[in-house]
Design a protein around this motif. Structure first.
Motif, mmCIF file in Angstrom:
data_model
loop_
_atom_site.group_PDB
_atom_site.id
_atom_site.type_symbol
_atom_site.label_atom_id
_atom_site.label_comp_id
_atom_site.label_asym_id
_atom_site.label_seq_id
_atom_site.Cartn_x
_atom_site.Cartn_y
_atom_site.Cartn_z
ATOM 1 N N THR A 139 135.334 8.567 40.972
ATOM 2 C CA THR A 139 135.271 9.893 41.592
ATOM 3 C C THR A 139 136.008 9.839 42.926
ATOM 4 N N VAL A 140 136.845 10.835 43.187
ATOM 5 C CA VAL A 140 137.622 10.902 44.434
ATOM 6 C C VAL A 140 137.354 12.233 45.122
ATOM 7 N N GLY A 141 137.041 12.161 46.413
ATOM 8 C CA GLY A 141 136.891 13.368 47.214
ATOM 9 C C GLY A 141 137.831 13.320 48.407
ATOM 10 N N VAL A 142 138.504 14.423 48.700
ATOM 11 C CA VAL A 142 139.414 14.511 49.848
ATOM 12 C C VAL A 142 138.924 15.654 50.731
ATOM 13 N N SER A 143 138.666 15.365 52.019
ATOM 14 C CA SER A 143 138.178 16.409 52.924
ATOM 15 C C SER A 143 139.228 17.516 53.042
ATOM 16 N N ASP A 144 138.745 18.708 53.316
ATOM 17 C CA ASP A 144 139.629 19.889 53.294
ATOM 18 C C ASP A 144 140.806 19.763 54.250
ATOM 19 N N ASP A 145 140.611 19.084 55.395
ATOM 20 C CA ASP A 145 141.695 18.999 56.376
ATOM 21 C C ASP A 145 142.807 18.033 55.942
ATOM 22 N N LEU A 146 142.578 17.269 54.847
ATOM 23 C CA LEU A 146 143.629 16.372 54.339
ATOM 24 C C LEU A 146 144.198 16.858 53.009
ATOM 25 N N ALA A 147 143.680 17.994 52.516
ATOM 26 C CA ALA A 147 144.044 18.454 51.161
ATOM 27 C C ALA A 147 145.540 18.713 51.033
ATOM 28 N N GLY A 148 146.220 19.067 52.102
ATOM 29 C CA GLY A 148 147.653 19.313 52.009
ATOM 30 C C GLY A 148 148.479 18.045 52.001
ATOM 31 N N ILE A 149 147.840 16.904 52.398
ATOM 32 C CA ILE A 149 148.549 15.625 52.501
ATOM 33 C C ILE A 149 148.252 14.744 51.288
ATOM 34 N N TYR A 150 146.953 14.681 50.911
ATOM 35 C CA TYR A 150 146.533 13.861 49.776
ATOM 36 C C TYR A 150 145.959 14.747 48.668
ATOM 37 N N GLN A 151 146.222 14.390 47.435
ATOM 38 C CA GLN A 151 145.728 15.126 46.284
ATOM 39 C C GLN A 151 144.760 14.243 45.501
ATOM 40 N N ALA A 152 143.523 14.721 45.361
ATOM 41 C CA ALA A 152 142.528 13.934 44.631
ATOM 42 C C ALA A 152 142.999 13.653 43.196
ATOM 43 N N GLY A 153 143.647 14.653 42.586
ATOM 44 C CA GLY A 153 144.121 14.491 41.206
ATOM 45 C C GLY A 153 145.159 13.392 41.080
ATOM 46 N N ALA A 154 146.070 13.287 42.071
ATOM 47 C CA ALA A 154 147.111 12.249 42.033
ATOM 48 C C ALA A 154 146.496 10.868 42.237
ATOM 49 N N LEU A 155 145.518 10.784 43.122
ATOM 50 C CA LEU A 155 144.861 9.504 43.368
ATOM 51 C C LEU A 155 144.091 9.033 42.135
ATOM 52 N N ILE A 156 143.375 9.954 41.516
ATOM 53 C CA ILE A 156 142.561 9.575 40.356
ATOM 54 C C ILE A 156 143.441 9.131 39.189
#
Length: 867
Positions: free
Chosen positions: A812-829
């Protein structure tokens, strides 16, 4: 002259020449192993030509629905791209079975075309067979002599074997033919180039309109020709082309056979048809109006779209029409089904099955459209991902295997993949894609490949089916032939007295043994071909001419006929409970169970199913005796109240099966009285297709086994629960389980609360961001709750949790809202899931993935630490 008038004039003319006018046979063939569909007018008369059956009249005329989309005669890829190829077409034909021959056939054709229809003689050319030395076939001098009596000799053209020796397939009836061609060009065009030079040269305005086949030979499996017992005439005139000629049009699609359909497509799509050959929009409209005819008639004749056999062909035609309308007419919603009403209005008077089955046809087509449009939408997402992956890898060609998988597994049109790729500056590997298609085709061929040798005829004996009255018979082999397939070498035999019922009417063919004092052979299956009852045996007898004893597997026959009789009672009960709109649309009758498909537009309720069972079992208890009318005129059977099924071809004499008020035309085997069925039990009710429901049920021995099995289960449950009141004991267990589950959920929440505090302090500083990578055995629901809470409370953070709950890997991957434009949970997973051989997805802020490899969690953990 309208198309309806043109069709009627043909039938009236031949009626005046003492021809019996017969209705079209169904477009779908159910009892011919060599063909899926009627691909010519002669198909329904094949047994007459071969001498297996006696024709109802020596002269016959009709208009036959035909379909050419598979095998040797395949016009599918040409449809829409020219003015005259079609999938479904009408073939006007007149037939002589051992009566008149070349002279009268030529005279009738000439009189009808030039005097009745008024076609100018100077617009016509004819061809004759020039002979073929390789087969010792002479030039058709008789046809030449008869033609020169009515047409100028310079308009009679010699034709080669390809054009002027007609054969339906690799084997079967055949003979020289004489084609009539018509030149529809303008006088100016005719002055420049003689029509003589354009005959059989694929000119769109110099086309064959009528073919007169003089059936003299039978092509055997070894390629040799043998004379037929009698000489016959088989003619076929393309109705659509005739309409083009008589209505002064340059395209079949400009005649009133198609214009009402085209007008409706224009209305629904907002696109204007101009008739331009190369215009993709116009090609699409031609494809749609052609294909809707083929699909509608096939469904009306009982063939539903499916994933195999004839049903797959129909689905493929329909999907081709949907694909063209989606791409070139911008039709993103179902609409082809709305054309059925126009088709009914055009052709319903001549083909009543369209009137009768119109609602069903519309519903099935609409359902298929909606399903395939969903497939296209899903496929578009897959194609877009494939394109992005290809671009990211710096490549220009989409991977062949994935493109083929889209086409083969998901049914996504390959030409649509090609168009989308080209828009992005990419291509597909055409050679590789075609190679994959060829591999698939060869795999299919290998699965179904069968080499059939010619018949070896032994002593001439009468060939009879005695299986209605006995399941054992003394018999002789009258003929045999070798068959080779992927399973080995077998022999097909025809018996003088066969008790083996051949597969037909939904009932499977009998199995059994064929034996004498010295040899015994297993009968593996029994089928019917060209009027012959053919049993497949495991080897060839040493003395094939000896006397044999044929024995049907008695237990399988008993159970099959119980299921068949139960099917009749089921049909009647369905009509009583649901309404007289219920009609049989398919069935399977075997020793283990029965399957019955019927027209009905709603899922049946439990109450309706219970009532159906009750009615059938009441008839079984009544011990109703079988009344069999083995050979009565069809009209007499209809007058008695027998049900005739659409899509079935009945002869002048039929067999009627009656159990009280249940009366059906049927060739299958049945119990002597309903009590022999035992008990009837419905196992399932489901959807077979839009507007078609399916019931599966058991009777006889299988019904008895079912109830014995239930009794055993109840006894075992009673012992496990230590109670005779099984229901109350299970209710008590359910209550206790619910209470325990509530306690467990509460404990999980408490444990999760405890974990949150520990996890908050476990984040590591990575530059200006925070990273938590944690292993746990918490379940997926608990992990999700914690991750959502953490990504809210911990800014500039990425949270990665790896769980082994229940022995299954989960990330499970969670990305805080302030990083959502930089990191994508879907790409990481996506990257991490590779380590556990899994996949998943989500949104930019939250994603999950499950996998197969639990040991891979350690690698995923290490990879996550480095992200």
């Amino acid at each position: 002259m309208t198309s309806q008038e043109i069709r009627q004039k043909f039938l009236d003319y031949f009626k005046s020449k003492d021809h019996l006018i017969v209705p079209s046979a169904p477009i779908v063939l159910k009892d011919d192993p060599t063909l899926m569909f009627s691909n010519s007018g002669m198909t329904q008369f094949k047994d007459f030509f071969l001498g297996y059956k006696t024709p109802t009249a020596p002269r016959i005329a009709d208009t036959q629905k035909c379909l050419r989309v598979s095998g040797k005669h395949n016009d599918l890829d040409d449809v829409g791209r020219d003015t005259y190829h079609h999938t479904m077409f009408e073939m006007l034909g007149n037939w002589s079975f051992g009566d008149y021959f070349k002279k009268d056939a030529i005279a009738f054709a000439w009189e009808l075309l030039t005097e009745v229809y008024g076609i100018p003689k100077e617009n016509l050319y004819v061809t004759i067979f020039e002979g073929d030395a390789s087969e010792n076939l002479d030039r058709d001098q008789d046809a030449y002599d008869y033609w020169k009596a009515v047409i100028s000799e310079d308009r009679i053209i010699n034709g080669n074997k390809k054009d002027n020796f007609w054969e339906m397939g690799a084997s079967g009836p055949c003979g020289p033919c004489s084609e009539i061609h018509i030149d529809l060009r303008t006088p100016e065009e005719k002055a420049k180039v003689s029509g003589l030079e354009l005959v059989n040269n694929d000119h769109p305005q110099v086309v064959e309109v009528w073919n007169l086949v003089f059936m003299e030979f039978n092509r055997k499996a070894d390629g040799s020709l043998e004379k037929l017992p009698a000489q016959h005439v088989d003619t076929g005139m393309g109705f659509e082309r005739l309409c083009m000629a008589l209505q002064g049009k340059s395209s079949n699609y400009d005649t009133d056979v198609f214009t009402p359909l085209i007008t409706k497509v224009e209305e629904l799509s907002g696109k204007k048809y101009t008739g331009i050959l190369e215009d993709e929009k116009d090609i699409a409209i031609r494809v749609v109006v052609d294909h809707i005819r083929a699909v509608s008639f096939a469904i009306a004749d009982g063939q539903l779209p499916s994933n195999g056999g004839a049903g797959y062909v129909i689905r493929r035609i329909l999907r081709r029409g949907i694909s063209y309308s989606y791409r070139f007419l911008d039709m993103k919603e179902a609409f082809l089904y709305k054309l059925v009403a126009v088709l009914q209005e055009q052709m319903g008077a001549f083909f009543p099955e369209l009137e009768k089955q119109g609602k069903l046809v519309s519903e099935v087509i609409k359902s298929e459209e909606e399903s395939f449009l969903r497939t296209i939408e899903t496929g578009l997402i897959r194609v877009e991902k494939l394109i992005q992956q290809t671009i990211s890898e710096g490549k220009k060609v989409l991977p062949t295997q994935e493109v083929f998988e889209l086409y083969d597994t998901y049914g996504f049109p390959d030409d649509l993949t090609r168009i989308i790729a080209e828009e992005k500056g990419l291509t597909i590997d055409e050679e590789g894609f075609e190679a994959e298609k060829e591999k698939q085709r060869r795999r299919s061929q290998l699965d179904s490949a069968q080499k059939v040798y010619d018949w070896v005829t032994l002593e001439e004996r009468e060939e009879n089916f005695v299986g209605y009255d006995q399941i054992e018979a003394e018999t002789y082999i009258t003929r045999y032939r070798k068959v080779e397939n992927k399973d080995g070498e077998f022999y097909q035999v025809v018996l003088s007295n066969s008790p083996f019922y051949p597969e037909g009417g939904g009932q499977i063919g009998d199995k059994g043994v064929l034996e004498n004092a010295t040899e015994s052979f297993e009968v593996l299956e029994t089928k019917k071909e060209n009027g012959l009852i053919i049993s497949l045996i495991s080897g060839l007898p040493k003395d094939a001419g000896a006397v044999f004893y044929a024995k049907v597997n008695a237990n399988e026959r008993k159970n099959s006929q119980a299921n068949h009789s139960a099917t009749h009672l089921l049909h009647e009960a369905l009509r009583e409970v649901l309404g007289t709109h219920v009609e049989q649309k398919g069935s399977y009758v075997g020793p283990d169970y029965l399957r019955f498909d019927f027209s009905h537009f709603n899922k049946m309720t439990d109450e309706e199913l219970a009532l159906i069972e009750e009615k059938v079992n009441a008839k079984i208890k009544e011990n109703i005796a079988l009344q069999e009318f083995r050979n009565i005129p069809i009209q007499e059977a209809i007058d008695k109240g027998a049900m005739a099924l659409f899509g079935e071809k009945y002869g002048d004499s039929v067999r009627m099966i009656q159990f009280g008020s249940s009366k059906e035309l049927c060739g299958g085997t049945h119990v002597k009285s309903t009590s022999e069925i035992g008990h009837f039990k419905i196992n399932s009710e489901s959807s077979a297709a839009a507007g078609i429901r399916r019931i599966e049920a058991i009777s006889g021995d299988k019904s008895e086994e079912y109830f014995k099995g239930l009794e055993k289960q109840i006894t075992e449950l009673s012992q496990l629960l230590k109670s005779k009141d099984v229901v109350r004991s299970i209710e008590k267990l359910i209550e206790e389980n619910a209470s325990l589950k509530s306690e467990v959920d509460a404990l999980k929440k408490e444990k999760a609360k405890g974990e949150i505090g520990d996890w908050k302090g476990a984040y590591e500083q990575k530059g200006d961001k925070l990273l938590l990578v944690k292993k746990t055995s918490l379940d997926a629901g608990s992990v999700k709750d914690i991750v959502f809470q953490l990504k809210k409370e911990i800014p500039t953070s990425i949270t990665i949790i790896l769980s082994d709950a229940d022995g299954k890997p989960m990330i499970t991957v969670g990305v805080s809202d302030d990083l959502a434009g930089i990191y994508q949970a879907g790409a990481l997973i996506k990257e991490l899931a590779k380590e556990i051989q899994g996949g998943g997805g989500g949104n930019p802020g939250f994603a999950t993935a499950g996998g197969k490899n639990l040991d891979g969690l350690e690698n995923a953990y290490q990879k996550a630490l480095n992200i």
